[in-house]
Design a protein around this motif. Structure first.
Motif, mmCIF file in Angstrom:
data_model
loop_
_atom_site.group_PDB
_atom_site.id
_atom_site.type_symbol
_atom_site.label_atom_id
_atom_site.label_comp_id
_atom_site.label_asym_id
_atom_site.label_seq_id
_atom_site.Cartn_x
_atom_site.Cartn_y
_atom_site.Cartn_z
ATOM 1 N N ARG A 9 15.003 -7.682 19.453
ATOM 2 C CA ARG A 9 16.007 -6.623 19.479
ATOM 3 C C ARG A 9 16.423 -6.300 20.910
ATOM 4 N NH1 ARG A 9 16.777 -3.122 15.385
ATOM 5 N NH2 ARG A 9 18.563 -2.581 16.698
ATOM 6 N N PHE A 33 28.114 -16.570 12.488
ATOM 7 C CA PHE A 33 28.962 -16.254 13.633
ATOM 8 C C PHE A 33 28.138 -15.582 14.726
ATOM 9 C CE2 PHE A 33 33.019 -16.866 11.458
ATOM 10 C CZ PHE A 33 32.648 -16.752 10.133
ATOM 11 N N TYR A 35 28.835 -13.111 18.170
ATOM 12 C CA TYR A 35 29.752 -12.294 18.953
ATOM 13 C C TYR A 35 28.969 -11.629 20.083
ATOM 14 C CZ TYR A 35 32.806 -12.534 14.818
ATOM 15 O OH TYR A 35 33.587 -12.965 13.766
ATOM 16 N N LEU A 91 25.617 -10.142 18.873
ATOM 17 C CA LEU A 91 25.605 -9.891 17.438
ATOM 18 C C LEU A 91 25.755 -11.193 16.665
ATOM 19 C CD1 LEU A 91 28.000 -6.811 17.430
ATOM 20 C CD2 LEU A 91 25.570 -6.750 16.908
ATOM 21 N N GLN A 105 32.153 -10.139 6.829
ATOM 22 C CA GLN A 105 30.979 -10.650 7.523
ATOM 23 C C GLN A 105 29.886 -9.592 7.535
ATOM 24 O OE1 GLN A 105 32.137 -12.421 11.299
ATOM 25 N NE2 GLN A 105 33.797 -13.559 10.341
ATOM 26 N N PHE A 107 26.698 -8.233 9.497
ATOM 27 C CA PHE A 107 26.180 -8.277 10.855
ATOM 28 C C PHE A 107 24.711 -7.870 10.925
ATOM 29 C CE2 PHE A 107 29.743 -8.964 13.775
ATOM 30 C CZ PHE A 107 30.805 -8.923 12.882
ATOM 31 N N GLY A 108 24.024 -8.507 11.853
ATOM 32 C CA GLY A 108 22.683 -8.082 12.195
ATOM 33 C C GLY A 108 22.737 -6.913 13.165
ATOM 34 N N PRO A 109 21.565 -6.360 13.515
ATOM 35 C CA PRO A 109 21.523 -5.198 14.411
ATOM 36 C C PRO A 109 21.806 -5.532 15.867
ATOM 37 C CG PRO A 109 19.316 -5.906 13.875
ATOM 38 C CD PRO A 109 20.233 -6.741 13.044
ATOM 39 N N TYR B 36 35.689 -2.415 9.986
ATOM 40 C CA TYR B 36 34.243 -2.356 10.079
ATOM 41 C C TYR B 36 33.847 -1.027 10.708
ATOM 42 C CZ TYR B 36 33.801 -7.328 9.026
ATOM 43 O OH TYR B 36 33.823 -8.553 8.400
ATOM 44 N N GLY B 41 23.949 2.301 17.847
ATOM 45 C CA GLY B 41 22.766 1.462 17.956
ATOM 46 C C GLY B 41 22.564 0.483 16.821
ATOM 47 N N ARG B 42 23.583 0.307 15.996
ATOM 48 C CA ARG B 42 23.418 -0.575 14.840
ATOM 49 C C ARG B 42 24.510 -1.634 14.826
ATOM 50 N NH1 ARG B 42 22.252 3.213 9.719
ATOM 51 N NH2 ARG B 42 21.755 1.187 8.842
ATOM 52 N N GLY B 43 24.353 -2.594 13.939
ATOM 53 C CA GLY B 43 25.368 -3.629 13.782
ATOM 54 C C GLY B 43 26.559 -3.121 13.003
ATOM 55 N N LEU B 44 27.565 -3.948 12.898
ATOM 56 C CA LEU B 44 28.785 -3.565 12.184
ATOM 57 C C LEU B 44 28.599 -3.705 10.676
ATOM 58 C CD1 LEU B 44 29.751 -4.498 15.118
ATOM 59 C CD2 LEU B 44 31.975 -4.809 14.038
ATOM 60 N N PHE B 46 30.830 -3.929 7.062
ATOM 61 C CA PHE B 46 32.140 -4.164 6.472
ATOM 62 C C PHE B 46 32.560 -2.987 5.589
ATOM 63 C CE2 PHE B 46 35.513 -6.637 4.638
ATOM 64 C CZ PHE B 46 35.538 -6.331 3.285
#
Lengths: 116, 114
Positions: A9, A33, A35, A91, A105, A107-109, B36, B41-44, B46
């Motif tokens: 992380r 993907f 980013y 990301l 999509q 996304f991970g953290p 999105y 502090g987190r991911g995106l 959808f």
């Protein structure tokens, strides 16, 4: 379903060192993907794989960045000779391709990379 | 030049108010548009997408967006916001000629005052 998993992380490297970032996509998703997110540049596309094959790496800085997807369960992003300007949140996202596109999509953290 | 523009960097509203977050795009040809959300502090995550058909699309948590070809816009709306809607919202485009990669706008930070 654990979602997209990214490790570590947080990563801190010294200038010139190598950094490897890991991504485990959602099982069954055909595309992965990468980013990069910074305050100044926002969200930038780096590269993507479909069914493990590299499809588009047009966003990758050519000299020090590389990405691989050796199997369907993980992808890596490697940065050689890291520079302070590489500091960002990286990301990873995966997508199942619905309706003939990858607009949805997951996304991970993210991995926050800090280069000192 | 292909771009996604979000003209408002910050939007502040009170809980229960309606809100519209603006997105304009500049692309030729077919395009997928999506929104999105990113909590701190987190991911995106959808919210919704549009390609064709009914220009008003429904998403999660009461969000909807309306596509307008004449205005080159895809604005996001919610009729009654909750404090938990506070986050950064990104509009994204995926041109049909390059299926896959998302081009993101700069994001709009929504602040909901309880």
């Amino acid at each position: 379903n654990a979602g997209v998993i990214q490790t570590p992380r947080h990563k801190v490297t010294g200038k010139g060192q190598e950094a490897t970032l890991w991504c485990e996509p959602i099982s069954g998703h055909s595309a992965v993907f990468w980013y990069r997110q910074t305050i100044v540049q926002g969200l930038e596309f780096l590269t993507y794989f479909r069914n493990q094959a590299p499809i588009d790496d047009s966003g990758m800085p050519k000299e020090r960045f590389s990405a691989q997807m050796p199997n369907q369960s993980h992808s890596t992003l490697k940065i050689q000779s890291t520079q302070p300007q590489d500091s960002a949140v990286y990301l990873c996202a995966s997508s199942p391709r619905t309706g003939g596109n990858y607009a949805e999509q997951f996304f991970g953290p993210g991995t926050r990379l800090t280069v000192l | 030049t292909q771009t996604v523009s979000q003209s408002d960097a910050h939007v502040t509203v009170f809980e229960g108010d309606s809100v519209e977050l603006r997105c304009n795009y500049s692309y030729g040809g077919s395009i997928y548009l999506s929104w999105y959300i990113q909590h701190h502090g987190r991911g995106l995550q959808f919210l919704l997408k549009y390609y064709s058909g009914n220009p008003v699309v429904q998403g999660v948590n009461g969000f909807e967006a309306e596509f307008s070809k004449s205005d080159s816009s895809f604005h996001l709306r919610k009729a009654s916001v909750h404090w938990s809607d506070s986050a950064v919202y990104f509009c994204a485009a995926s041109p049909g000629s390059a299926l896959g990669r998302l081009h993101f706008g700069a994001g709009t930070q929504l602040i909901v005052i309880p």
